[in-house]
Design a protein around this motif. Structure first.
Motif, PDB file in Angstrom:
ATOM      1  N   HIS A 119      11.883  37.903   4.941  1.00  0.00           N
ATOM      2  CA  HIS A 119      10.742  38.012   3.846  1.00  0.00           C
ATOM      3  C   HIS A 119       9.447  38.108   4.914  1.00  0.00           C
ATOM      4  O   HIS A 119       9.570  38.217   6.025  1.00  0.00           O
ATOM      5  CB  HIS A 119      10.202  36.589   3.028  1.00  0.00           C
ATOM      6  N   ASP A 151       5.403  34.157   9.918  1.00  0.00           N
ATOM      7  CA  ASP A 151       6.239  33.575  11.037  1.00  0.00           C
ATOM      8  C   ASP A 151       7.588  33.989  11.161  1.00  0.00           C
ATOM      9  O   ASP A 151       8.472  33.536  11.735  1.00  0.00           O
ATOM     10  CB  ASP A 151       6.363  31.926  10.543  1.00  0.00           C
ATOM     11  N   HIS A 152       7.678  34.988  10.070  1.00  0.00           N
ATOM     12  CA  HIS A 152       9.304  35.905  10.369  1.00  0.00           C
ATOM     13  C   HIS A 152       9.186  37.247  10.509  1.00  0.00           C
ATOM     14  O   HIS A 152       9.989  37.872  10.701  1.00  0.00           O
ATOM     15  CB  HIS A 152       9.584  35.644   8.905  1.00  0.00           C
ATOM     16  N   ASP A 186      13.890  31.405   4.303  1.00  0.00           N
ATOM     17  CA  ASP A 186      13.367  30.369   3.646  1.00  0.00           C
ATOM     18  C   ASP A 186      13.707  30.167   2.426  1.00  0.00           C
ATOM     19  O   ASP A 186      13.811  31.074   1.605  1.00  0.00           O
ATOM     20  CB  ASP A 186      11.663  30.392   3.878  1.00  0.00           C
ATOM     21  N   HIS A 205      10.719  23.347   4.043  1.00  0.00           N
ATOM     22  CA  HIS A 205      10.361  23.504   2.523  1.00  0.00           C
ATOM     23  C   HIS A 205      11.249  22.324   1.659  1.00  0.00           C
ATOM     24  O   HIS A 205      10.797  22.200   0.539  1.00  0.00           O
ATOM     25  CB  HIS A 205      10.620  24.792   1.898  1.00  0.00           C
ATOM     26  N   HIS A 247      13.566  25.919  11.984  1.00  0.00           N
ATOM     27  CA  HIS A 247      12.554  26.249  11.119  1.00  0.00           C
ATOM     28  C   HIS A 247      12.068  24.532  10.562  1.00  0.00           C
ATOM     29  O   HIS A 247      11.768  24.416   9.611  1.00  0.00           O
ATOM     30  CB  HIS A 247      12.712  26.940  10.014  1.00  0.00           C
TER      31      HIS A 247
HETATM   32 ZN   LIG Z   1       8.913  30.409   7.333  1.00  0.00          ZN
END
Ligand SMILES: [Zn+2]
Ligand SMILES: [Zn+2]
Length: 241
Positions: free
Chosen positions: A60, A64-65, A161, A188, A210
């Motif tokens: 996505h 951070d990706h 994520d 998350h 992560h």
């Molecule tokens: Zn992330």
């Protein structure tokens, strides 16, 4: 398939921890799942050639990706002129911005025959003589995916994520099959929120990334509880499947 956890931080870099970035090596070729770390720096520091890179698969567009894509593509364009790769980014707008940036920085040159941007859709998006890559929709954000990589009879799920608190029940159902590994984020949601899915998980190994250090400590509570191996990963660690 050799997996190297290049970046394992939780969305924000920490000391000695980049954000999500995983290198796969198969049949002498190099692939990346997510690019939250400086990919070229990592390859150079580890004696690998950018010319061996075949593809980058991002899950996505959160930075951070994806942030490592911009630097990689710029260098592929003007310096590593024998390099050639497919770059999967889930939003056309981000591709357009990256192409524009590279084009401007390259004095009007952007080699889109060597640097092939693609917007992935659900299903199989890539295959070569080494691996097959399938995108599986998740509910973390608009156009976000988990990625299933198959090498021969080995299958590893890279979860990307997932939704906050797993409230959208978006853990891919393939974990109920006997896959060889499930690389799972832990930023998350909590281990408790993941537990109902672990009860049905038939993956042979669970790799956590992560995550903040405190969440890694929570993982200690489930070690030995399930038949599958439970691992927490730090930057630079490798695993052969
Ligand atoms: Zn992330
Ligand atoms: Zn995200």
């Amino acid at each position: 398939m050799k997996i190297t956890f290049v970046g394992t931080s939780h969305g924000v870099p920490e000391k000695n921890r980049y954000c999500t970035c995983i290198m796969l090596e198969s049949g002498g070729a190099i692939y990346f799942i997510d690019a939250g770390a400086p990919i070229v720096d990592f390859l150079v520091n580890n004696g690998k050639s950018v010319n061996d890179l075949r593809a980058v698969f991002t899950t996505h567009v959160h930075s951070d990706h994806t942030i490592g894509v911009l630097h990689l593509v710029n260098l592929m364009n003007w310096y590593y002129k024998r390099s050639s790769a497919d770059i999967f980014i889930t939003e056309q707008e981000h591709i357009d911005a990256t192409v524009r940036w590279t084009y401007t920085a390259g004095d009007g040159n952007m080699d889109e025959e060597r640097i092939r941007f693609k917007v992935p859709q659900a299903g199989c998006v890539y295959s070569d003589e080494n691996i097959k890559v399938e995108y599986i929709p998740v509910a973390h954000m608009k156009n976000s995916y988990a990625i299933l990589v198959t090498e021969g009879d080995k299958r590893v799920l890279f979860g990307g994520d997932l939704s906050h608190g797993l409230k959208k029940r978006d853990v891919p159902s393939v974990i109920t099959e006997e896959i060889d590994g499930f690389v799972c984020e832990l930023a998350h949601f909590t281990i408790d929120e993941l537990t109902p899915y672990l009860e049905e998980c038939h993956a042979k190994r669970l790799f956590f990334i992560h995550a903040k250090p405190a969440r890694y400590s929570d993982v200690d509570g489930i070690r030995g509880k399930y038949y599958f191996e439970v691992l927490t990963h730090h930057d630079g660690e490798t695993f052969e499947i």
